[in-house]
Design a protein around this motif. Structure first.
Motif, PDB file in Angstrom:
ATOM      1  N   UNK A  54      27.681  57.596  51.125  1.00 15.84           N
ATOM      2  CA  UNK A  54      28.371  56.820  52.156  1.00 15.84           C
ATOM      3  C   UNK A  54      27.648  55.508  52.426  1.00 15.84           C
ATOM      4  N   UNK A  55      26.386  55.380  51.931  1.00 19.22           N
ATOM      5  CA  UNK A  55      25.617  54.164  52.137  1.00 19.22           C
ATOM      6  C   UNK A  55      26.006  53.069  51.150  1.00 19.22           C
ATOM      7  N   UNK A  56      26.771  53.412  50.120  1.00 15.61           N
ATOM      8  CA  UNK A  56      27.357  52.429  49.216  1.00 15.61           C
ATOM      9  C   UNK A  56      28.823  52.350  49.610  1.00 15.61           C
ATOM     10  N   UNK A  57      29.111  51.459  50.512  1.00 10.21           N
ATOM     11  CA  UNK A  57      30.364  51.444  51.268  1.00 10.21           C
ATOM     12  C   UNK A  57      31.388  50.518  50.615  1.00 10.21           C
ATOM     13  N   UNK A  58      32.495  51.088  50.183  1.00  7.70           N
ATOM     14  CA  UNK A  58      33.593  50.292  49.630  1.00  7.70           C
ATOM     15  C   UNK A  58      34.331  49.618  50.794  1.00  7.70           C
ATOM     16  N   UNK A  59      33.928  48.393  51.107  1.00  9.80           N
ATOM     17  CA  UNK A  59      34.527  47.677  52.225  1.00  9.80           C
ATOM     18  C   UNK A  59      35.895  47.115  51.836  1.00  9.80           C
ATOM     19  N   UNK A  60      35.986  46.581  50.618  1.00 10.56           N
ATOM     20  CA  UNK A  60      37.243  45.983  50.193  1.00 10.56           C
ATOM     21  C   UNK A  60      37.592  46.330  48.765  1.00 10.56           C
ATOM     22  N   UNK A  61      38.819  46.738  48.545  1.00  9.41           N
ATOM     23  CA  UNK A  61      39.365  46.942  47.202  1.00  9.41           C
ATOM     24  C   UNK A  61      40.631  46.105  47.124  1.00  9.41           C
ATOM     25  N   UNK A  62      40.668  45.157  46.192  1.00  5.30           N
ATOM     26  CA  UNK A  62      41.720  44.156  46.182  1.00  5.30           C
ATOM     27  C   UNK A  62      42.403  44.075  44.820  1.00  5.30           C
ATOM     28  N   UNK A  63      43.689  43.783  44.871  1.00  3.56           N
ATOM     29  CA  UNK A  63      44.422  43.396  43.675  1.00  3.56           C
ATOM     30  C   UNK A  63      44.451  41.873  43.651  1.00  3.56           C
ATOM     31  N   UNK A  64      43.866  41.288  42.619  1.00  3.20           N
ATOM     32  CA  UNK A  64      43.786  39.830  42.535  1.00  3.20           C
ATOM     33  C   UNK A  64      45.142  39.246  42.150  1.00  3.20           C
ATOM     34  N   UNK A  65      45.579  38.258  42.896  1.00  6.52           N
ATOM     35  CA  UNK A  65      46.894  37.642  42.678  1.00  6.52           C
ATOM     36  C   UNK A  65      46.799  36.755  41.437  1.00  6.52           C
ATOM     37  N   UNK A  66      47.412  37.202  40.367  1.00  5.23           N
ATOM     38  CA  UNK A  66      47.240  36.565  39.069  1.00  5.23           C
ATOM     39  C   UNK A  66      47.658  35.110  39.013  1.00  5.23           C
ATOM     40  N   UNK A  67      48.678  34.726  39.781  1.00  9.52           N
ATOM     41  CA  UNK A  67      49.165  33.352  39.709  1.00  9.52           C
ATOM     42  C   UNK A  67      48.205  32.351  40.350  1.00  9.52           C
ATOM     43  N   UNK A  68      47.098  32.847  40.968  1.00  8.91           N
ATOM     44  CA  UNK A  68      46.142  31.915  41.578  1.00  8.91           C
ATOM     45  C   UNK A  68      44.998  31.569  40.638  1.00  8.91           C
ATOM     46  N   UNK A  69      45.066  31.973  39.358  1.00  9.03           N
ATOM     47  CA  UNK A  69      44.155  31.416  38.380  1.00  9.03           C
ATOM     48  C   UNK A  69      43.086  32.315  37.825  1.00  9.03           C
ATOM     49  N   UNK A  70      43.459  33.383  37.149  1.00 11.26           N
ATOM     50  CA  UNK A  70      42.505  34.239  36.450  1.00 11.26           C
ATOM     51  C   UNK A  70      43.276  35.118  35.474  1.00 11.26           C
ATOM     52  N   UNK A  71      42.597  35.778  34.530  1.00 10.72           N
ATOM     53  CA  UNK A  71      43.296  36.665  33.599  1.00 10.72           C
ATOM     54  C   UNK A  71      43.968  37.812  34.347  1.00 10.72           C
ATOM     55  N   UNK A  72      45.176  38.144  33.970  1.00  7.96           N
ATOM     56  CA  UNK A  72      45.844  39.309  34.540  1.00  7.96           C
ATOM     57  C   UNK A  72      45.582  40.516  33.637  1.00  7.96           C
ATOM     58  N   UNK A  73      45.430  41.714  34.144  1.00  8.19           N
ATOM     59  CA  UNK A  73      45.386  42.076  35.547  1.00  8.19           C
ATOM     60  C   UNK A  73      43.938  42.221  35.992  1.00  8.19           C
ATOM     61  N   UNK A  74      43.674  42.090  37.317  1.00  2.99           N
ATOM     62  CA  UNK A  74      42.304  42.165  37.798  1.00  2.99           C
ATOM     63  C   UNK A  74      42.246  42.877  39.151  1.00  2.99           C
ATOM     64  N   UNK A  75      41.191  43.689  39.306  1.00  6.33           N
ATOM     65  CA  UNK A  75      40.847  44.302  40.588  1.00  6.33           C
ATOM     66  C   UNK A  75      39.489  43.766  40.999  1.00  6.33           C
ATOM     67  N   UNK A  76      39.334  43.446  42.267  1.00  8.25           N
ATOM     68  CA  UNK A  76      38.064  42.993  42.820  1.00  8.25           C
ATOM     69  C   UNK A  76      37.633  43.977  43.896  1.00  8.25           C
ATOM     70  N   UNK A  77      36.367  44.385  43.865  1.00  4.66           N
ATOM     71  CA  UNK A  77      35.847  45.288  44.890  1.00  4.66           C
ATOM     72  C   UNK A  77      34.617  44.672  45.540  1.00  4.66           C
ATOM     73  N   UNK A  78      34.449  44.936  46.820  1.00  7.35           N
ATOM     74  CA  UNK A  78      33.311  44.436  47.588  1.00  7.35           C
ATOM     75  C   UNK A  78      32.643  45.618  48.274  1.00  7.35           C
ATOM     76  N   UNK A  79      31.349  45.809  47.975  1.00  8.34           N
ATOM     77  CA  UNK A  79      30.592  46.968  48.454  1.00  8.34           C
ATOM     78  C   UNK A  79      29.467  46.506  49.361  1.00  8.34           C
TER      79      UNK A  79
END
Length: 250
Positions: A54-79
């Motif tokens: 629980x000390x490695x806390x998944x604060x954010x799990x995101x689907x990256x919006x592909x049309x804003x400029x990166x390879x599709x598909x992408x997930x971004x996580x913030x711990x």
């Protein structure tokens, strides 16, 4: 007070199969939800699901919006590594001691194509990730700065850009230098769709490219100011939070 230590991970999925990021997001949020029942400080390396803590806390799990400029598909996580270097970060490193067999066995093998992780250190005076709340969208900024200029750039962001973007419906979630190097910074902002669109139009108006909305000349001034610290690419990506992570809207 010790600085906050976080981990940012970007995961890509190829070939283009839109079910794969969904499967990964569902798997990730479900197993991290189970970790909330663990005692603080207790962690274990399990077959198929990596480290449980629980000390490695998944604060954010995101689907990256592909049309804003990166390879599709992408997930971004913030711990968030609770306890910093000696807490969640230490726990993550301990799974590599001895190169245990279950380190290489994962129930999501062959689902991800690439994964790129960056350790982040919170800049002085920035918001605490533990205090972050949900929003409709998030903006991830990644920038290359002159060697050694990361904290100077982030100080300018805190003093100048935070109040500017607050006037356009954006609030900071984290201001970070990328650790184990001296040339990268990451900032994360919470916003909503209307604010995102209004900000883009206000910037266009400042350039003289939109006469139907009020211009904010400070947006151009900030771009000029940022170039005092930058030494390479600067990019923002729009992120949509996946239900089940703390930064998803309530």
């Amino acid at each position: 007070m010790r600085r906050g230590i976080c981990l940012l991970e970007e995961v890509e999925f190829h070939p283009m199969n839109s079910r794969r990021p969904l499967e990964y997001l569902r798997w990730l949020t479900e197993y991290k939800k189970e970790d909330e029942t663990l005692e603080p400080g207790r962690h274990v390396l399990t077959k198929g699901r990596s480290i449980r803590s629980r000390d490695i806390d998944l604060v954010g799990a995101f689907y990256a919006v592909g049309i804003t400029g990166h390879p599709q598909f992408k997930v971004v996580t913030l711990w968030d590594c609770h306890g910093g270097w000696d807490g969640g970060w230490r726990q993550m490193l301990e799974i590599y001691t001895g190169v245990k067999e279950n380190l290489f066995l994962s129930s999501v093998d062959d689902l991800r194509f690439t994964a790129y992780s960056r350790p982040l250190g919170a800049a002085p005076g920035g918001p605490a990730l533990a205090d972050a709340t949900g929003a409709e969208f998030f903006v991830l900024e990644s920038a290359r700065v002159r060697p050694g200029a990361a904290l100077d750039y982030l100080a300018a962001v805190r003093e100048e850009r935070v109040p500017l973007l607050a006037d356009h419906g954006h609030r900071p979630v984290g201001l970070y230098e990328v650790l184990l190097c001296d040339t990268e910074v990451v900032t994360v902002w919470a916003t909503d769709l209307d604010s995102h669109l209004a900000l883009q139009r206000s910037y266009d108006a400042a350039l003289g490219l939109d006469d139907e909305i009020d211009a904010d000349e400070r947006l151009l001034a900030w771009r000029k100011r940022a170039r005092e610290f930058l030494d390479g690419t600067w990019r923002e990506t729009l992120l949509s939070p996946y239900p089940g992570s703390r930064l998803a809207p309530a």
